[in-house]
Design a protein around this motif. Structure first.
Motif, PDB file in Angstrom:
ATOM      1  N   ASN A 184       1.963   2.563  11.599  1.00  0.00           N
ATOM      2  CA  ASN A 184       1.607   3.342  12.773  1.00  0.00           C
ATOM      3  C   ASN A 184       2.601   1.982  13.989  1.00  0.00           C
ATOM      4  O   ASN A 184       3.041   1.196  13.463  1.00  0.00           O
ATOM      5  CB  ASN A 184      -0.362   2.667  12.930  1.00  0.00           C
ATOM      6  N   ARG A 217       1.617  10.786   1.358  1.00  0.00           N
ATOM      7  CA  ARG A 217       2.571   9.518   2.520  1.00  0.00           C
ATOM      8  C   ARG A 217       1.744   8.722   3.068  1.00  0.00           C
ATOM      9  O   ARG A 217       0.767   8.800   3.515  1.00  0.00           O
ATOM     10  CB  ARG A 217       2.875  10.386   2.971  1.00  0.00           C
ATOM     11  N   THR A 267      -5.947  -1.909   5.818  1.00  0.00           N
ATOM     12  CA  THR A 267      -3.941  -2.337   6.398  1.00  0.00           C
ATOM     13  C   THR A 267      -3.421  -1.950   7.049  1.00  0.00           C
ATOM     14  O   THR A 267      -2.574  -2.697   6.799  1.00  0.00           O
ATOM     15  CB  THR A 267      -3.883  -0.343   5.411  1.00  0.00           C
ATOM     16  N   VAL A 316       0.960  -0.702  -0.107  1.00  0.00           N
ATOM     17  CA  VAL A 316      -0.253  -0.152  -0.512  1.00  0.00           C
ATOM     18  C   VAL A 316       0.821   0.809   0.403  1.00  0.00           C
ATOM     19  O   VAL A 316      -0.341   2.317  -0.649  1.00  0.00           O
ATOM     20  CB  VAL A 316      -1.478  -0.040   1.083  1.00  0.00           C
ATOM     21  N   PRO A 375     -14.142   4.649  10.315  1.00  0.00           N
ATOM     22  CA  PRO A 375     -15.179   4.694   9.652  1.00  0.00           C
ATOM     23  C   PRO A 375     -14.545   3.952   8.338  1.00  0.00           C
ATOM     24  O   PRO A 375     -13.228   2.948   8.244  1.00  0.00           O
ATOM     25  CB  PRO A 375     -15.226   5.693   8.711  1.00  0.00           C
ATOM     26  N   ASN A 376     -15.956   3.422   7.391  1.00  0.00           N
ATOM     27  CA  ASN A 376     -15.076   2.637   5.780  1.00  0.00           C
ATOM     28  C   ASN A 376     -13.813   3.540   5.463  1.00  0.00           C
ATOM     29  O   ASN A 376     -13.433   4.734   5.553  1.00  0.00           O
ATOM     30  CB  ASN A 376     -15.990   2.304   4.752  1.00  0.00           C
ATOM     31  N   MET A 377     -12.731   3.102   4.787  1.00  0.00           N
ATOM     32  CA  MET A 377     -11.138   3.737   4.053  1.00  0.00           C
ATOM     33  C   MET A 377     -10.806   4.385   5.034  1.00  0.00           C
ATOM     34  O   MET A 377      -9.805   4.764   4.255  1.00  0.00           O
ATOM     35  CB  MET A 377     -12.042   4.660   2.821  1.00  0.00           C
ATOM     36  N   ALA A 378     -11.003   4.234   6.206  1.00  0.00           N
ATOM     37  CA  ALA A 378     -10.371   4.453   7.726  1.00  0.00           C
ATOM     38  C   ALA A 378      -8.353   3.971   7.420  1.00  0.00           C
ATOM     39  O   ALA A 378      -7.560   4.824   7.922  1.00  0.00           O
ATOM     40  CB  ALA A 378     -10.666   4.983   8.623  1.00  0.00           C
ATOM     41  N   GLY A 379      -8.421   3.227   6.366  1.00  0.00           N
ATOM     42  CA  GLY A 379      -6.969   1.980   6.886  1.00  0.00           C
ATOM     43  C   GLY A 379      -7.172   0.735   7.562  1.00  0.00           C
ATOM     44  O   GLY A 379      -6.150   1.029   7.961  1.00  0.00           O
ATOM     45  N   VAL A 387       0.465   4.106  -1.961  1.00  0.00           N
ATOM     46  CA  VAL A 387       0.043   5.492  -2.019  1.00  0.00           C
ATOM     47  C   VAL A 387       1.126   6.566  -2.609  1.00  0.00           C
ATOM     48  O   VAL A 387       1.331   7.499  -3.560  1.00  0.00           O
ATOM     49  CB  VAL A 387      -0.090   5.932  -0.399  1.00  0.00           C
TER      50      VAL A 387
HETATM   51  P1  ADP Z   1     -10.593   0.030   5.806  1.00  0.00           P
HETATM   52  O1  ADP Z   1     -10.461  -1.483   5.507  1.00  0.00           O
HETATM   53  O2  ADP Z   1     -10.940   0.454   6.705  1.00  0.00           O
HETATM   54  O3  ADP Z   1     -11.986   0.538   5.146  1.00  0.00           O
HETATM   55  P2  ADP Z   1      -8.231   0.317   3.754  1.00  0.00           P
HETATM   56  O4  ADP Z   1      -7.272  -0.268   4.483  1.00  0.00           O
HETATM   57  O5  ADP Z   1      -9.345  -0.614   2.849  1.00  0.00           O
HETATM   58  O6  ADP Z   1      -9.609   0.807   4.883  1.00  0.00           O
HETATM   59  O7  ADP Z   1      -7.513   2.145   3.420  1.00  0.00           O
HETATM   60  C1  ADP Z   1      -8.608   2.238   2.202  1.00  0.00           C
HETATM   61  C2  ADP Z   1      -7.438   3.060   1.504  1.00  0.00           C
HETATM   62  O8  ADP Z   1      -6.860   4.255   2.284  1.00  0.00           O
HETATM   63  C3  ADP Z   1      -6.412   2.841   0.992  1.00  0.00           C
HETATM   64  O9  ADP Z   1      -5.993   1.791  -0.148  1.00  0.00           O
HETATM   65  C4  ADP Z   1      -4.748   3.057   1.044  1.00  0.00           C
HETATM   66  O10 ADP Z   1      -5.093   3.877  -0.110  1.00  0.00           O
HETATM   67  C5  ADP Z   1      -5.602   4.360   2.321  1.00  0.00           C
HETATM   68  N1  ADP Z   1      -4.376   4.282   3.379  1.00  0.00           N
HETATM   69  C6  ADP Z   1      -4.784   3.025   4.310  1.00  0.00           C
HETATM   70  N2  ADP Z   1      -3.736   2.538   4.983  1.00  0.00           N
HETATM   71  C7  ADP Z   1      -3.351   4.314   4.984  1.00  0.00           C
HETATM   72  C8  ADP Z   1      -2.134   4.811   6.268  1.00  0.00           C
HETATM   73  N3  ADP Z   1      -1.747   4.371   6.823  1.00  0.00           N
HETATM   74  N4  ADP Z   1      -0.826   5.962   5.048  1.00  0.00           N
HETATM   75  C9  ADP Z   1      -2.165   6.330   4.312  1.00  0.00           C
HETATM   76  N5  ADP Z   1      -3.181   5.828   2.771  1.00  0.00           N
HETATM   77  C10 ADP Z   1      -3.240   4.755   3.540  1.00  0.00           C
END
Ligand code: ADP
Ligand code: MG
Length: 801
Positions: A597, A593, A620, A583, A613-617, A587
């Protein structure tokens, strides 16, 4: 001829049911009947016919022998097996037996996905496993896997479920299973899976009186090994493929990772285009890439062995000059292991010998260069061990190959043997050369004598050397007393021979033939010498691959700023500033950047509940921690500022499924089956990643299941776990479960917009931000307003109860 074809076809069907038959006829491999129809369609080549059988025309198609590899590759990729029948005698021999007699033919090989050795048919950076699996019930299953392109041979015993997980790791090109066993793969006769036969075959193959030196094989393990060995031999015909002594792999020596986890973490090239393997691969040789893939697929569990690998990486990291020099040297290295396998099985070219020679020479020079550094205080033991595997005894062989062969041997004879190596061969070449200049002299003389300036002496495969003149000038030469013998009249030219030219031609042909025989004899001698050192050469190739992997991981650590992890027997899991390498790469391509974590699953906070929330990370974050564990135990530095990991015995990663009816089956069911596997399989040394488990069903069901699973992980398994959920109702459990900590991936709302901070911090998400995400996704304002109103009403009703 058709009778011979049908007999050979029947034989092919017995050896490999359903295989297509390549039937050698001169410069072509021909296919007939149904095979022709199948191949013509698969290869997009013309389907013709030839003769009749039982009153019907016989469909036929063919591929030229010199270009057959590309066609073979396409057929095999399309899932076919191909039996190859060669002419096993000279057509001239057959003619001597009578004008009607057919050239003898025999099946010399069956090309199948798992038995390939040609570089054109293989992925250079991936192993090509032939696996054999047998299960006699209970825990007594056996697995063997063999790469005929390098000779690597392994076995393992275990439960069927364990061995299926191994298969997921290996991603074999072909898996053999006993007929009627219900297992998925290429069916083989049950008799091939016999422990007793296998033991005898292994003993005779490796010339040992007992197998005990390799460990104590279980009967199922032996049976699988025997089946793999039998298939390897049967498909190779009379040739003897390279197979190294089997190595028993012990359960528990590597991190157990099941198929679902591998797919979810996208570890290897075979599961994903955005794989960890592809992202971190900085190796400079194909064999190094294969070893890196194997290391990542099977992280170790012994802290000492992990430490040894890390020491070697660290050594290359600390010394950029040596690292660069090593990588430079290695990048010139041919694929020694695969060249050796081709030479062994007899499908080789002079170039393979040349590559082997230059590869060995290079290996020894690299060893000498690195040896001056090894052994000194502070040099890693694995460096000395690895260098010791590069066989000193191979120097003489490398020298012999270099002295005998030209610098760049051709794919085919002639021209492989170095001038000056063999005086007799040089004399033959001289004779042929003289003959050719005599032909040129003869051409000039005939031009002058006949006055025909367009006269030429040519050579082709049908007539050999002949004299060609334009048709308009041919008349004087056609006279009986001209001294020329008419051979052929073409559209614009007439061709002749003459006794003098005939003599010259015979001299040239004889010399060239003898030279060819002499060259072939030298090559055969070299081949025997090479095969006499097969084990040492394989060891050397393996050692070079290990150096490549370590130097590549050091390069990666240096350029990506990775840290050396501490791996020990504790149950610690403390990552500072961890990143997700895949990722992060994606990114950073967008100019953004990646936010590092921390993660700390110490005893009093073994299980982390991750909300946001969704898309929060969330996903990842979960995966990056699993990947750090995989990388560390594979012996790599890790994408973090610091990491302390107590060895993980089993790694599980599951993603809750959204309803996906396209699959035709309930993915929720799959999700539950996989969750069940964790609850029954994980130990307190395992690492479990659960990403939104229970998502695939109604809210209350899902919450109830997530709740119960979380309790079970915490109370019963007592393992380290990251648990992402959108059920905020689970957060209060932190008060009840001593080892449960709650973290959230932070977001901020700014002027009604959601800003993702990607920062993991203690606490819980204050709300789910579903509407904000929906707005971000472009849901129209009218719908959003309506949703807001409904939400207010629902929340009011909930608060009232
Ligand atoms: P969630 O599972 O919470 O819905 P994801 O882990 O799928 O979110 O992350 C969504 C997107 O956010 C990833 O595709 C990436 O582009 C971005 N992202 C996630 N974690 C990070 C991070 N630590 N730093 C920068 N961007 C991140
Ligand atoms: Mg997610």
């Amino acid at each position: 001829m058709i009778a011979q074809y049908l007999a050979i076809k029947a034989e092919a069907d017995a050896l490999a049911p359903g295989a297509l038959l390549f039937f050698r006829m001169g410069d072509f491999y021909e296919l007939f009947f149904e095979d022709a129809a199948t191949a013509a369609a698969a290869l997009d080549i013309a389907l013709t016919r030839r003769g009749e059988h039982a009153g019907q025309p016989i469909p036929m198609c063919g591929v030229p022998v010199h270009a057959h590899e590309a066609y073979l590759a396409r057929l095999i990729r399309a899932g076919h097996r191909v039996a190859i029948a060669e002419q096993v005698e000279d057509p001239a021999e057959a003619k001597k037996r009578g004008s009607k007699s057919v050239v003898a033919r025999a099946i010399t090989r069956i090309a199948t996905p798992g038995t390939l050795t040609e570089s054109g048919l293989l992925e250079p950076r991936r192993a090509n496993w032939l696996a054999a699996l047998t299960a006699s019930g209970g825990d007594a299953a056996g697995l063997a896997w063999l790469d005929l392109s390098t000779g690597a041979f392994h076995t393992r015993a275990g439960s069927l479920a364990e061995l299926k997980a191994e298969l997921a790791r290996l991603a074999p090109a072909e898996t053999l299973v006993p007929e009627g066993s219900g297992l998925a793969g290429t069916s083989r006769p049950a008799g091939d899976f016999s422990a007793a036969r296998a033991e005898a075959a292994l003993k005779s193959r490796f010339g040992v009186a007992t197998l005990d030196g390799w460990g104590l094989f279980t009967p199922a393990e032996l049976a699988a090994a025997g089946a793999a060995l039998a298939y390897a031999q049967e498909t190779a015909g009379a040739a003897v493929p390279l197979i190294l002594p089997p190595r028993r792999e012990l359960a528990g020596s590597t991190m157990a990772i099941d198929a679902a986890t591998r797919a979810s973490l996208e570890l290897s090239r075979s599961t994903s285009r955005h794989s960890l393997e592809a992202t971190i691969d900085r190796t400079v040789t194909a064999a190094g890439a294969r070893l890196l893939g194997a290391d990542l697929a099977a992280p170790l569990t012994d802290p000492a062995a992990i430490g040894d690998r890390l020491d070697l990486v660290g050594w290359f990291l600390a010394d950029p000059m040596t690292r660069a020099a090593t990588r430079d040297a290695l990048s010139a290295l041919p694929d020694v292991a695969r060249a050796l396998a081709r030479i062994a099985v007899g499908r080789w070219s002079p170039r393979d010998l040349g590559q082997l020679g230059s590869g060995l020479g290079l290996a020894l020079r690299l060893k000498a260069a690195l040896a001056t550094r090894a052994g000194a205080a502070g040099t890693p033991p694995l460096l000395a061990d690895t260098l010791a595997r590069i066989g000193d005894g191979l120097g003489a062989l490398a020298e012999q190959l270099g002295r005998t062969l030209v610098d760049e041997p051709p794919l085919e004879l002639p021209g492989a043997i170095r001038p000056g190596h063999d005086a007799a061969l040089d004399a033959l070449r001289e004779t042929a050369r003289d003959g050719r200049s005599a032909v040129a002299a003869l051409e000039s003389r005939l031009k002058a004598e006949t006055g025909i300036t367009a006269l030429k002496i040519r050579h082709n495969n049908v007539l050999g050397y002949h004299i060609e003149v334009p048709a308009a000038r041919a008349e004087p030469l056609l006279r009986a007393d001209s001294g020329f013998i008419h051979r052929q009249t073409m559209a614009g030219a007439v061709r002749f021979s003459s006794p003098e030219l005939g003599n010259l031609a015979a001299r040239i042909a004889q010399a060239a033939d003898h030279a060819l025989v002499a060259e072939a004899a030298h090559l055969e001698e070299l081949r025997a010498a090479v095969l006499g050192h097969a084990t040492a050469i394989s060891d050397t190739a393996a050692a070079l691959a290990r150096l490549d992997v370590a130097a590549a991981l050091a390069e990666l650590a240096a350029t990506e700023n990775w840290a050396r992890p501490v791996v020990d027997a504790s149950t610690a899991f403390a990552i500072t500033g961890g990143r997700h390498p895949v990722v992060e790469q994606a990114v950073s391509r967008t100019g953004a950047r990646f936010t590092p974590n921390d993660c700390d699953l110490s005893a009093d906070r073994r299980v982390w509940l991750v909300t946001g929330p969704n898309m929060a990370g969330k996903s990842t974050f979960l995966r990056q921690n699993a990947l750090v564990a995989v990388l560390a135990q594979a012996g790599s530095y890790v994408p973090a500022a610091a990491a302390h990991i107590g060895v993980v015995d089993r790694l599980y990663s599951r993603v809750g499924a959204a309803d996906d009816l396209a699959e035709g089956r309930s993915t929720f069911m799959v999700e539950m089956v996989e969750t069940a596997a964790i609850l029954t399989g994980a130990s307190n040394r395992s690492l479990v990643i659960l990403d939104e488990v229970g998502r695939g069903t109604s809210t209350y069901d899902g919450l109830a299941i997530a709740w119960a699973v979380l309790e079970a992980v915490h109370d019963d398994l007592q393992c380290r776990c990251l648990f992402a959920t959108h059920y905020h109702e689970l957060v209060p459990l932190t008060a009840k479960l001593a080892g449960l900590a709650s973290v959230t991936v932070k977001v901020r709302e700014w002027k009604g917009d959601l800003v993702f901070l990607h920062e993991v911090a203690p606490g819980a998400a204050d709300k789910s931000y579903g509407l904000a995400v929906a707005r971000l996704a472009g849901i129209p304002a009218g719908v959003l307003n309506r949703a807001r109103a409904i939400l207010a009403r629902l929340e009011a009703r909930r608060d009232a109860t």
